[in-house]
Design an enzyme around this catalytic site. Structure first.
Site, mmCIF file in Angstrom:
data_model
loop_
_atom_site.group_PDB
_atom_site.id
_atom_site.type_symbol
_atom_site.label_atom_id
_atom_site.label_comp_id
_atom_site.label_asym_id
_atom_site.label_seq_id
_atom_site.Cartn_x
_atom_site.Cartn_y
_atom_site.Cartn_z
ATOM 1 N N HIS A 77 0.843 -1.198 0.000
ATOM 2 C CA HIS A 77 0.000 0.000 0.000
ATOM 3 C C HIS A 77 0.875 1.244 0.000
ATOM 4 O O HIS A 77 1.524 1.571 0.995
ATOM 5 C CB HIS A 77 -0.938 0.023 1.204
ATOM 6 C CG HIS A 77 -1.989 1.088 1.112
ATOM 7 N ND1 HIS A 77 -2.973 1.066 0.153
ATOM 8 C CD2 HIS A 77 -2.192 2.214 1.837
ATOM 9 C CE1 HIS A 77 -3.755 2.134 0.306
ATOM 10 N NE2 HIS A 77 -3.295 2.846 1.311
ATOM 11 N N ASP B 153 2.185 3.115 2.972
ATOM 12 C CA ASP B 153 1.089 4.078 2.888
ATOM 13 C C ASP B 153 1.573 5.511 2.679
ATOM 14 O O ASP B 153 1.944 5.888 1.583
ATOM 15 C CB ASP B 153 0.206 3.945 4.128
ATOM 16 C CG ASP B 153 -1.114 4.698 4.000
ATOM 17 O OD1 ASP B 153 -1.378 5.281 2.936
ATOM 18 O OD2 ASP B 153 -1.892 4.699 4.968
ATOM 19 N N HIS C 34 -11.578 3.495 -3.369
ATOM 20 C CA HIS C 34 -10.934 4.317 -2.356
ATOM 21 C C HIS C 34 -11.427 3.959 -0.964
ATOM 22 O O HIS C 34 -10.639 3.703 -0.045
ATOM 23 C CB HIS C 34 -11.159 5.809 -2.627
ATOM 24 C CG HIS C 34 -10.499 6.678 -1.600
ATOM 25 N ND1 HIS C 34 -11.118 7.023 -0.409
ATOM 26 C CD2 HIS C 34 -9.267 7.252 -1.566
ATOM 27 C CE1 HIS C 34 -10.297 7.754 0.314
ATOM 28 N NE2 HIS C 34 -9.170 7.915 -0.361
ATOM 29 N N HIS D 74 -9.456 0.937 1.089
ATOM 30 C CA HIS D 74 -9.314 1.441 2.456
ATOM 31 C C HIS D 74 -10.552 1.009 3.236
ATOM 32 O O HIS D 74 -11.681 1.290 2.814
ATOM 33 C CB HIS D 74 -9.258 2.972 2.468
ATOM 34 C CG HIS D 74 -8.036 3.562 1.859
ATOM 35 N ND1 HIS D 74 -8.083 4.602 0.957
ATOM 36 C CD2 HIS D 74 -6.722 3.287 2.030
ATOM 37 C CE1 HIS D 74 -6.861 4.950 0.605
ATOM 38 N NE2 HIS D 74 -6.009 4.157 1.233
ATOM 39 N N ARG E 8 -16.637 5.637 1.783
ATOM 40 C CA ARG E 8 -16.961 7.072 1.750
ATOM 41 C C ARG E 8 -17.052 7.599 0.325
ATOM 42 O O ARG E 8 -17.742 8.585 0.070
ATOM 43 C CB ARG E 8 -15.901 7.872 2.525
ATOM 44 C CG ARG E 8 -15.942 7.665 4.030
ATOM 45 C CD ARG E 8 -14.942 8.550 4.757
ATOM 46 N NE ARG E 8 -13.569 8.106 4.601
ATOM 47 C CZ ARG E 8 -12.641 8.726 3.902
ATOM 48 N NH1 ARG E 8 -12.931 9.848 3.251
ATOM 49 N NH2 ARG E 8 -11.415 8.253 3.827
ATOM 50 N N ARG F 270 -5.504 15.279 6.281
ATOM 51 C CA ARG F 270 -6.034 15.110 4.929
ATOM 52 C C ARG F 270 -6.051 16.437 4.167
ATOM 53 O O ARG F 270 -5.781 16.471 2.960
ATOM 54 C CB ARG F 270 -7.437 14.503 4.980
ATOM 55 C CG ARG F 270 -7.966 14.101 3.615
ATOM 56 C CD ARG F 270 -9.307 13.421 3.698
ATOM 57 N NE ARG F 270 -10.382 14.338 4.039
ATOM 58 C CZ ARG F 270 -11.675 14.119 3.794
ATOM 59 N NH1 ARG F 270 -12.049 12.987 3.223
ATOM 60 N NH2 ARG F 270 -12.587 14.988 4.145
ATOM 61 N N GLU G 168 -10.682 2.635 8.450
ATOM 62 C CA GLU G 168 -9.489 3.287 8.995
ATOM 63 C C GLU G 168 -9.852 4.198 10.161
ATOM 64 O O GLU G 168 -9.066 4.375 11.090
ATOM 65 C CB GLU G 168 -8.777 4.092 7.902
ATOM 66 C CG GLU G 168 -7.501 4.764 8.363
ATOM 67 C CD GLU G 168 -6.791 5.520 7.257
ATOM 68 O OE1 GLU G 168 -5.695 6.045 7.523
ATOM 69 O OE2 GLU G 168 -7.326 5.576 6.132
ATOM 70 N N HIS H 75 -5.755 -1.187 6.142
ATOM 71 C CA HIS H 75 -5.889 -0.672 7.510
ATOM 72 C C HIS H 75 -6.739 -1.619 8.360
ATOM 73 O O HIS H 75 -6.256 -2.159 9.336
ATOM 74 C CB HIS H 75 -6.438 0.751 7.557
ATOM 75 C CG HIS H 75 -5.624 1.736 6.809
ATOM 76 N ND1 HIS H 75 -4.280 1.943 7.073
ATOM 77 C CD2 HIS H 75 -5.930 2.571 5.781
ATOM 78 C CE1 HIS H 75 -3.799 2.854 6.245
ATOM 79 N NE2 HIS H 75 -4.778 3.251 5.451
#
Length: 437
Positions: free
Chosen positions: A55, A315, A199, A227, A202, A78, A230, A264
């Site tokens: 990842h 990551d 992704h 993902h 979400r 983010r 997480e 994750h």
């Protein structure tokens, strides 16, 4: 044919002395243990199979040392990540990814799973070549000398059906069908595999079946990464929007399977763990990122006992060091449980090698064995970190760091030698400097 006499090597997770390997056309043609004399090139140190970084977000390397300042959460981090994402173009991405992948090779990584969602221009319009950013990543891996699985990523929403905004506009293809049509033009080769990712839940539209059903159909027989859980907020949002946990939602739409990698997998219910185990899914843990972002510690041992298979990733590249990722899985479990000995060193080596490569679609890599891809990573056994530690799997997991790697071979080609780190550092500084100017 090229031959090497490995002073000490890990075969099936255990150390052996004087291992003679012959390499033909990038694969091991023979592996012989206990050879006392040979004209082959002698390789001092402890040699492992190549490591798999399952990842990676290459552009996150530009964030190291910058996002750790002050307080915050995953969500504030983010926003800083989005600021970098908005500034990249195919040329600056090529330079940054090449330097980042070279850092990986210097750390003993021979395959990378690049979770790629910077598809379009910052305003969301496609480049003249709609795959320009993905092609930059493929070229970067080729220059650096490692294999890549380009995990081109579906991203359709800023959050449970809300439209993408800001930097997210360049992630969005509009629909899964448009995404499928775009990535069909990306080439797979002997050293580059194009596959897919979601992704996160979400990033799904208001009606998740519109994306999950065609994605599950497309992904049949292919690696698919996502993902997963997480953040607690992701679980809460999924339950509110879709009436299920992220894991349950994916399972109900046929997305979970033996080629699925849940990245994750930090905040899971008992039911989630059972679903991932029953699917024989891979779980990609990224402990150095998860602790850097304050994500939490995932239930790695429980997942393994349920049937899931552990792999490891760097990551966000807070560090690029699969040795640290290996030992962090065990050490984090110790902190949570106040007990030691959850993972054996050989299990963690397997997670970083054969399981990791398999999760990326490279089922013929990760072992020093006849017919496998000739990937070799040698670490110094007399460094200040490794001296006196036994020169075995415990040295690799509990003593070594990336800087102990003295050379890396990928598909029979030596792509890193000790002494090249300074030049790689200069390339990183130059590439990152262009991103931040």
């Amino acid at each position: 044919m090229t031959s090497y006499l490995l002073e000490r090597a890990l075969l099936a997770g255990a150390a052996h002395d004087n291992v003679l390997v012959d390499v033909v056309d990038g694969r091991f043609a023979s592996v012989e243990v206990g050879v006392l004399a040979s004209a082959a090139e002698r390789v001092p140190g402890l040699t492992l199979p190549g490591l798999a970084n399952t990842h990676s977000h290459a552009f996150h390397r530009a964030l190291r040392g910058r996002t750790q300042r002050g307080r915050g959460t995953f969500w504030t981090w983010r926003e800083q990540m989005y600021a970098v994402a908005e500034r990249l173009d195919p040329d600056t991405y090529l330079a940054l990814a090449t330097a980042t992948f070279r850092e990986m090779v210097a750390a003993g990584i021979t395959s990378v799973g690049e979770f790629h969602y910077l598809h379009h221009q910052p305003d969301g319009r496609p480049y003249d070549d709609p795959n320009a950013m993905g092609i930059a990543l493929l070229e970067a891996a080729s220059v650096a000398g490692l294999r890549i699985t380009l995990l081109d990523t579906v991203y359709l929403s800023s959050g449970f059906g809300a439209p993408p905004e800001g930097a997210q506009r360049r992630y969005d293809d509009g629909s899964v069908q448009d995404w499928i049509e775009r990535i069909a033009a990306l080439p797979s080769t002997e050293s580059a595999l194009v596959s897919g990712a979601l992704h996160s839940v979400r990033a799904l539209p208001e009606a998740p079946a519109a994306a999950l059903d065609p994605l599950a159909e497309w992904a049949h027989g292919r690696p698919l990464h996502v993902h997963l859980s997480e953040q607690v907020a992701e679980n809460d949002g999924c339950l509110a929007a879709y009436g299920a946990s992220p894991t349950r939602l994916l399972a109900d739409h046929g997305v979970l399977g033996p080629l699925t990698s849940a990245v994750h997998a930090t905040h899971l219910s008992d039911d989630d763990i059972s679903l991932l185990g029953e699917a024989r899914a891979f779980v990609s843990f990224c402990p150095t990122t998860e602790r850097d972002l304050g994500d939490g510690v995932g239930p790695s041992r429980r997942l393994a006992e349920a049937g899931a298979r552990l792999t490891l990733g760097s990551d966000s590249h807070a560090v690029v060091d699969l040795f640290e990722e290996m030992r962090a899985v065990e050490l984090d479990e110790r902190l949570v449980t106040q007990q030691r000995g959850h993972w054996q060193a050989a299990e963690l080596v397997r997670a970083a090698t054969v399981s990791g490569h398999a999760s990326l679609g490279w089922h013929d890599a990760g072992e020093i064995a006849v017919g496998r891809r000739a990937d070799l990573v040698t670490i110094d056994t007399v460094s200040t970190r490794t001296a006196g530690t036994g020169a075995d799997e415990h040295t690799a997991v509990f003593a070594a760091v990336a800087e102990d790697v003295t050379r890396t071979m990928v598909d029979g080609r030596i792509v890193f030698r000790q002494g090249e780190r300074e030049e790689i550092g200069r390339a990183l500084a130059q590439a990152i400097g262009k991103v931040h100017t």
